[in-house]
Design an enzyme around this catalytic site. Structure first.
Site, mmCIF file in Angstrom:
data_model
loop_
_atom_site.group_PDB
_atom_site.id
_atom_site.type_symbol
_atom_site.label_atom_id
_atom_site.label_comp_id
_atom_site.label_asym_id
_atom_site.label_seq_id
_atom_site.Cartn_x
_atom_site.Cartn_y
_atom_site.Cartn_z
ATOM 1 N N HIS A 22 -13.571 -74.784 14.740
ATOM 2 C CA HIS A 22 -14.534 -73.984 15.495
ATOM 3 C C HIS A 22 -15.812 -73.775 14.695
ATOM 4 C CE1 HIS A 22 -11.871 -72.771 18.806
ATOM 5 N NE2 HIS A 22 -10.919 -72.756 17.901
ATOM 6 N N PRO A 23 -16.968 -73.802 15.364
ATOM 7 C CA PRO A 23 -18.210 -73.442 14.679
ATOM 8 C C PRO A 23 -18.250 -71.939 14.446
ATOM 9 C CG PRO A 23 -18.625 -73.694 17.018
ATOM 10 C CD PRO A 23 -17.187 -74.097 16.795
ATOM 11 N N GLU A 30 -18.733 -71.712 26.061
ATOM 12 C CA GLU A 30 -18.033 -70.452 25.801
ATOM 13 C C GLU A 30 -18.935 -69.435 25.113
ATOM 14 O OE1 GLU A 30 -13.947 -73.028 25.406
ATOM 15 O OE2 GLU A 30 -14.848 -72.184 23.603
ATOM 16 N N PHE A 80 -14.482 -66.418 11.586
ATOM 17 C CA PHE A 80 -14.144 -65.359 12.540
ATOM 18 C C PHE A 80 -13.907 -65.999 13.902
ATOM 19 C CE2 PHE A 80 -15.726 -62.357 15.841
ATOM 20 C CZ PHE A 80 -14.717 -61.409 15.720
ATOM 21 N N ALA A 95 -14.899 -66.158 23.018
ATOM 22 C CA ALA A 95 -16.248 -65.632 23.242
ATOM 23 C C ALA A 95 -16.714 -65.718 24.681
ATOM 24 C CB ALA A 95 -17.236 -66.378 22.338
#
Length: 333
Positions: free
Chosen positions: A60-61, A82, A113, A117
């Site tokens: 994930h970014p 998202e 984290f 989203a």
């Protein structure tokens, strides 16, 4: 078996764990999205190890950032969608503060984290990051895994929408047929974009479990590693009194339910049968910590907890965070 067949690469776009993608591809085809989500939860929580969880997290970014050029193309596209609400509601100052807190979080926990989203504003994401930052690492690790599962379920819905079967359109006007396909697609996508709340509703309607209702794992916080090889025993109170009373003898009141030994990930085997509704009552889960750590302060550790009538369809994860001279627990999921 007829159904929806997907390749490993397609599941990798839903979750960045290669173990998860491989197991989902093996379990495919699926007769429905619900069946795929049930299989996904079983694989993610019971078959993917700690390394696989971290691999998925790393795909994930950072929240507030665009995916890297090396990211899986479909996953990167979905990730942008998202985070669209977050980007739309962001200001330069909120993005800067979010970046600073992301850095603090990664320095503390060692991974990005993670939050589902979709539909969340930048301010909402930032508030959640600040709320979770004080957590102990093992608690936050479990929360991140739950958030990854929410993202995976959301993306499975998108994946199914690309292959959802529609009635034959051979005898239909091409314009009507195209409209029908588009309506079905919108209906499918709309049914999954709200992720957490709507998926929770599906689970309420179909409470079939894929794991026992009571589970545990042990983390050796003194070593920073799973507590492997620890004997675990689960009992239920069935004494003459409705519940054990503090300070009174409990001889004969506790009835054995099951036992196991923690594996290399610190997780126990099956302590109860896989049933939709667990019997309400008071349970005691005990750990043979003296055998695991002979020089420690605790010959064994017992945790007593209650499952109420209204909670019998819920899952109860009761982990043990152990060191030679202290221990703690919490209710996880």
């Amino acid at each position: 078996m007829e159904g929806f067949k997907f390749e490993e690469e397609e599941f990798l776009a839903c979750c960045g764990s290669s173990k998860f993608a491989k197991e989902m591809a093996k379990a495919s085809p699926f007769s429905s999205l619900d069946e795929a989500v049930t299989a996904a939860r079983d694989i993610w929580f019971n078959k993917v190890d700690v390394t696989g969880w971290l691999q998925a997290f790393s795909a994930h970014p950072q929240i507030g950032h665009n995916p890297s050029p090396s990211s899986h193309s479909t996953s990167a596209q979905w990730s942008k969608g998202e985070q669209s609400t977050a980007f739309a509601t962001a200001t330069s100052s909120s993005l800067q503060e979010l970046s600073q807190w992301n850095t603090k979080y990664r320095e503390k926990f060692g991974f990005v984290f993670l939050i589902c989203a979709s539909g969340k504003s930048t301010d909402g994401i930032l508030a959640e990051l600040k709320r979770r930052y004080p957590n102990r690492p093992i608690v936050e690790f479990e929360i991140a895994a739950e958030e990854q599962m929410k993202i995976t379920e959301l993306r499975l819905g998108k994946l199914f929408s690309t292959k959802e079967k529609v009635p034959s359109t051979g005898n239909m006007n091409p314009t009507v047929a195209a409209k029908k396909v588009e309506e079905d697609r919108v209906s499918i996508i709309g049914g999954h974009l709200s992720a957490s709340s709507e998926i929770s509703a599906v689970k309420t309607q179909t409470p079939t479990r894929t794991r026992p209702p009571i589970t545990t794992h042990v983390l050796d916080v003194s070593r920073g590693s799973p507590g492997a090889g620890i004997e675990v025993c689960l009992e239920m109170w069935k004494g003459h009194q409705p519940r054990p009373v503090f300070g009174e003898s409990a001889i004969g009141g506790w009835v054995f339910q099951g036992s196991s030994t923690t594996n290399s990930d610190g997780r126990s085997g099956q302590l109860l049968s896989i049933v939709d509704a667990v019997n309400p009552g008071i349970y005691r889960i005990s750990f043979n910590t003296g055998k695991y750590c002979p020089g420690g302060f605790f010959p064994y550790v017992s945790i007593v907890f209650e499952i109420r009538e209204s909670q019998k369809l819920e899952h109860f994860h009761v982990p043990l965070l152990l060191s030679p001279f202290s221990f703690s627990t919490y209710r996880g999921s």
